[in-house]
Design an enzyme around this catalytic site. Structure first.
Site, short mmCIF file in Angstrom:
data_model
loop_
_atom_site.label_atom_id
_atom_site.label_comp_id
_atom_site.label_asym_id
_atom_site.label_seq_id
_atom_site.Cartn_x
_atom_site.Cartn_y
_atom_site.Cartn_z
N ASN A 188 79.00 92.45 41.15
CA ASN A 188 80.20 93.30 41.09
C ASN A 188 81.38 92.54 41.68
O ASN A 188 82.17 93.09 42.45
CB ASN A 188 79.93 94.61 41.86
N ASP A 205 70.70 86.32 45.13
CA ASP A 205 70.34 87.74 45.14
C ASP A 205 69.55 88.00 46.43
O ASP A 205 68.38 87.63 46.54
CB ASP A 205 69.49 88.06 43.90
N PHE A 248 78.03 92.67 53.74
CA PHE A 248 78.68 93.64 52.86
C PHE A 248 77.87 93.91 51.60
O PHE A 248 78.00 94.97 51.00
CB PHE A 248 80.03 93.10 52.37
N SER A 254 79.33 103.42 56.48
CA SER A 254 80.29 104.32 55.84
C SER A 254 80.34 105.65 56.57
O SER A 254 79.34 106.11 57.14
CB SER A 254 79.84 104.54 54.40
N TYR A 286 72.99 106.51 47.51
CA TYR A 286 73.89 105.51 48.11
C TYR A 286 74.07 105.80 49.60
O TYR A 286 73.89 104.92 50.45
CB TYR A 286 75.26 105.52 47.40
N LYS A 319 72.85 103.72 53.28
CA LYS A 319 73.64 103.36 54.48
C LYS A 319 72.94 103.88 55.74
O LYS A 319 72.86 103.20 56.75
CB LYS A 319 75.06 103.94 54.37
N TYR A 352 83.12 102.83 57.76
CA TYR A 352 84.45 102.86 57.15
C TYR A 352 84.77 104.25 56.64
O TYR A 352 83.92 104.91 56.06
CB TYR A 352 84.55 101.95 55.93
N LEU A 375 89.87 106.81 43.99
CA LEU A 375 91.22 107.33 43.73
C LEU A 375 92.27 106.23 43.51
O LEU A 375 93.00 106.25 42.52
CB LEU A 375 91.64 108.23 44.90
N ASP A 379 81.65 116.03 46.38
CA ASP A 379 82.79 115.67 47.25
C ASP A 379 82.85 116.61 48.45
O ASP A 379 82.64 117.81 48.32
CB ASP A 379 84.11 115.81 46.49
#
Ligand code: UFG
Length: 343
Positions: free
Chosen positions: A38, A61, A84, A128, A153, A157, A181, A204, A302
């Site tokens: 990515n 990888d 990261f 996160s 996901y 974390k 974050y 966004l 959300d």
């Protein structure tokens, strides 16, 4: 003169590339490990143009244990690792959970395993605010309970933080800092590096800039009936360059042995929540454009509002944000325009 060597996994990604720049500015020798799943190799030139230094890059990888072993055996004297490299699309993680667990959790295990084997003792982990879910109290501090993850996901974390915690508990000499974050946006002021979303952006800010530049017809504002002052959801947006600097600060805390526990974690945000409409207004102001947007249904999964209590990062880490929401939207727009000029 030799500079401390730092491995940055995912160093060609959005936050990783900005962190490489700040590390180089602070005198570190950066080695980038990235599988390019990515990220684009051209980011290396962006880092080179900004800093005058082209870091060593190795395509690897890290979710593959043999490749990770081979990668680590190529190095001596690594002072620390900033990790990261991970998949980050929440929706995709629901569709392809195993891919997410294999990549995100697998690479964490492989990296920590090799660090222990080689005696590399300092790890900064990219976590996160998703670990808090929709917190009961705002702003959300580090003592807020970790909530059951809303997506695979988010779960990766949480699991990676638990792995770090368990390894730190069992190995006194191993030091970890998890950085949670909030919502990083914006780009480097040079417009030589920035966010490069693959396909249609989920987030966004890139959706706003791609709409304004004509790549998307309109922005859908997901939810206008939230219990917030203007009805749209609230997040704590922070400039990616401020966030990148936090990684250098956290790393130096470990290198100077200033950490008081061998497993620390910090919220990284501005402490201020902004609604989707406030981000749009800031963007329209700084870009001088009028954005085509419509109100739409809430996006499943959300949360209504989340923003950081930044006290711990300020008082203990000695870090706080310097750049404003307008700086974020201005730099994101400059980057989108630079991308268009390139193509
Ligand atoms: N939004 C829109 N329209 C869009 C995209 C987003 O209205 O086209 C809204 C979202 O509904 C949300 C806000 O803009 O209210 C921010 O959305 P993002 O997708 O940019 O960010 P999220 O807060 O949903 O997600 C981010 C990271 C995730 C992380 C999560 C933790 O991208 O990796 O924060 O809360 F898990």
């Amino acid at each position: 003169m030799t500079f401390p060597k730092i491995i940055v996994t995912g160093g060609l990604g959005y936050i990783g590339s900005h962190t490489c720049v700040e590390l180089i500015h602070s005198g570190y020798e950066v080695i980038i490990a990235d599988n390019l799943s990515n990220a684009d190799i051209s980011v290396l030139d962006g880092i080179h143009s900004i800093t005058g230094i082209k870091p060593r890059f190795i395509q690897v990888d890290l979710s593959d244990s043999d490749s990770t072993l081979t990668f680590f055996n190529g190095f001596k004297d690594i002072a620390g690792i900033i990790h990261f490299a991970a998949f980050k699309a929440v929706g995709k993680s629901v569709q392809f959970p195993l891919k997410y667990y294999k990549n995100n959790v697998g690479s964490m295990i492989n990296i920590v395993y090799n660090m222990l084997e080689l005696g590399i003792s300092n790890l900064i982990f990219s976590s996160s605010c998703t670990v808090y879910g929709q917190p009961d109290q705002l702003p959300v501090s580090e003592s807020s309970p970790i909530q059951a993850a809303w997506s695979p996901y988010g779960n990766t974390k949480q699991i990676c933080e638990e792995i770090l915690n368990d390894v730190c508990s069992s190995q006194n000499r191993f030091n970890g800092i998890a950085l949670r974050y909030f919502n990083p946006i914006g780009a480097h002021e040079s417009a030589l590096i920035g966010e490069l979303p693959l396909g249609t952006p989920n987030n966004l800010m890139p959706f706003i800039t791609q709409t304004a530049i004509g790549l998307r017809s309109e922005l859908k504002v997901f939810g206008s009936d939230y219990n917030t002052p203007d009805g749209t959801a609230i997040r704590d947006y922070l400039h990616v360059v401020d966030l990148a600097k936090a990684h250098v600060t956290a790393l130096e805390r470990l290198l100077k042995k200033e950490n008081t526990s061998n497993n620390e974690f910090y919220n990284l945000g501005t402490g201020k929540g902004s609604s989707v409409l406030e981000v749009i207004q800031s963007f329209e102001k700084t870009s001088g454009t009028s954005l085509n947007y419509v109100m739409a249904e809430r996006r499943p999964g959300d949360v209504e509002a989340v923003y950081a209590d930044t006290t711990k990062a300020k008082e203990i880490l000695g870090w706080e944000t310097e750049l404003s929401l307008d700086d974020m939207t201005r730099s994101a727009w400059k980057w989108e325009q630079a991308l268009k000029a390139r193509s």
